[in-house]
Design an enzyme around this catalytic site. Structure first.
Site, PDB file in Angstrom:
ATOM      1  N   GLY A 174       0.742  -1.169  -0.041  1.00  0.00           N
ATOM      2  CA  GLY A 174      -0.002  -0.066   0.071  1.00  0.00           C
ATOM      3  C   GLY A 174       0.787   1.155   0.165  1.00  0.00           C
ATOM      4  N   THR A 251       5.474  -1.431  11.507  1.00  0.00           N
ATOM      5  CA  THR A 251       5.104  -0.388  11.753  1.00  0.00           C
ATOM      6  C   THR A 251       3.670  -0.546  11.347  1.00  0.00           C
ATOM      7  OG1 THR A 251       5.866   0.620   9.618  1.00  0.00           O
ATOM      8  CG2 THR A 251       7.340   1.219  11.503  1.00  0.00           C
ATOM      9  N   ALA A 252       3.029  -1.577  11.173  1.00  0.00           N
ATOM     10  CA  ALA A 252       1.792  -1.807  10.653  1.00  0.00           C
ATOM     11  C   ALA A 252       0.712  -2.050  11.598  1.00  0.00           C
ATOM     12  CB  ALA A 252       1.784  -2.779   9.484  1.00  0.00           C
ATOM     13  N   GLU A 282      -1.343  -1.986  23.601  1.00  0.00           N
ATOM     14  CA  GLU A 282      -0.613  -1.001  24.000  1.00  0.00           C
ATOM     15  C   GLU A 282      -1.392   0.039  25.043  1.00  0.00           C
ATOM     16  OE1 GLU A 282      -0.734   1.187  20.084  1.00  0.00           O
ATOM     17  OE2 GLU A 282       0.492  -0.400  19.059  1.00  0.00           O
ATOM     18  N   HIS A 301       3.760   3.821  19.020  1.00  0.00           N
ATOM     19  CA  HIS A 301       3.019   3.810  17.807  1.00  0.00           C
ATOM     20  C   HIS A 301       2.716   5.262  17.392  1.00  0.00           C
ATOM     21  CE1 HIS A 301      -1.163   2.061  16.219  1.00  0.00           C
ATOM     22  NE2 HIS A 301      -0.578   3.068  15.372  1.00  0.00           N
ATOM     23  N   ALA A 303       4.432   6.198  14.131  1.00  0.00           N
ATOM     24  CA  ALA A 303       5.166   6.264  12.700  1.00  0.00           C
ATOM     25  C   ALA A 303       4.291   7.181  12.131  1.00  0.00           C
ATOM     26  CB  ALA A 303       4.840   4.701  12.143  1.00  0.00           C
TER      27      ALA A 303
END
Length: 336
Positions: A174, A251-252, A282, A301, A303
């Protein structure tokens, strides 16, 4: 009843004012959006009333069930939205994520109640790619260990690795995966990509199957969506299929990685390291098996959390809410 003047006419000051229609209320839980900012002004300019309730950790059950009370729309952070919460959202018409991921929302339950769900793709992919590259460089040059040692009065001379000539494996193509592939290619890395959406025109990338990417990557970076059979995409067998010198970067979505298997792989040398910006739970729980491991770098979290990306994502979410409430098809629905 209005009082009248001597000639029987009602006084102008005493005439009843016309009934005012209450503005539709829009819940905003994204913590970087604030009263008076561009999103707030945009919503108010369309006759809507923003209601800020920043997400700062889990809400109590009563708070979750009442979160959408009286709300016509919502701009949300990544907090969970369950079927139970939506069952109490009797006036809600649209949920817009101020980001790309929407696996925290029960989209099927929302659709069953006629609630549109939208996201904001294409707003933070450069930010994601840049952090991904930063994590790769930190792992390659052992910057965390070095800076920590210097802060403690030491002067280590660690030998790291050049990225040029190494293999960057990317799962998912993506916007974030594409941007990361471009950065890797620009640095002279060999880029392997596993995706269902290949771009045959891109000669700088070799598109191949998932197992080949995992087996050959020096740096394996995840950019695919969660769900649809991809939960725990990286499990114990796939960790064992990686090079012992490889580094995993995520990082997804936290749900893509079996964290217990990853912790074991990091502890016994199955792979060399990991850099994670997303986790299954988290913030990082104190009893996580990843705690205390020196060869894992964990960020909070962030990114997509640049000033520029936040501005784009917030406005995209606001436009989605406005479009739905004004009976237009939103630009990025995820429910259809």
């Amino acid at each position: 009843m209005n009082r009248t003047t001597a000639d029987g006419r009602a006084s102008a000051q005493q005439k009843e004012e016309p009934t005012r229609t209450m503005a539709a209320r829009i819940l905003i839980t994204t913590d970087y959006l604030h009263p008076g900012d561009a999103v707030d002004q945009l919503l108010r300019g369309h006759g809507l009333e923003p209601v800020h309730s920043p997400a700062r950790g889990p809400r109590p059950l009563a708070g979750r069930r009442s979160l959408f009370d009286g709300m016509s729309g919502a701009i949300l952070a990544s907090e969970p939205v369950t079927a139970d919460m939506l069952a109490h959202a009797t006036s809600l018409k649209v949920i817009a994520r101020s980001g790309v991921g929407y696996d925290s929302i029960d989209v099927q339950a929302a659709a069953g109640q006629g609630i549109r769900v939208c996201n904001a793709p294409g707003t933070n992919h450069h930010s994601v790619a840049e952090l991904t590259l930063g994590l790769i460089i930190m792992a390659a040059r052992r910057l965390l260990e070095v800076t920590t040692a210097v802060r403690n009065g030491q002067w280590p001379r660690e030998a790291g690795h050049e990225l040029r000539g190494s293999t960057l494996g990317i799962i998912g193509y993506g916007p974030g995966g594409r941007a990361t592939a471009k950065l890797g290619a620009a640095l002279g890395m060999n880029v392997l990509v596993s995706t269902a959406h290949r771009d045959p025109e891109n000669a700088a990338v070799l598109f191949t199957d998932l197992d080949t990417v995992i087996r050959n990557a020096d740096y394996l970076s995840l950019h695919t969506r969660a769900g649809q059979g991809t939960d725990w995409l990286i499990d114990a067998p796939r960790l064992h299929a990686m090079k012992p010198t490889a580094v995993l970067i995520n990082t997804a979505r936290g749900s893509l990685v079996d964290e217990e298997a990853l912790a074991k792989a990091l502890s016994d040398g199955t792979i060399a390291g990991a850099a994670l910006d997303v986790l299954e739970s988290e913030p990082l729980p104190g009893d996580s098996p990843l705690c205390g491991l020196e060869n894992v770098l964990i960020t909070s979290h962030l990114a997509g959390q640049t000033i520029e990306a936040r501005a784009r994502a917030g406005l995209a979410a606001a436009h989605a809410v406005i479009d739905v409430l004004e009976n237009r098809e939103p630009a990025h629905p995820v429910d259809r």
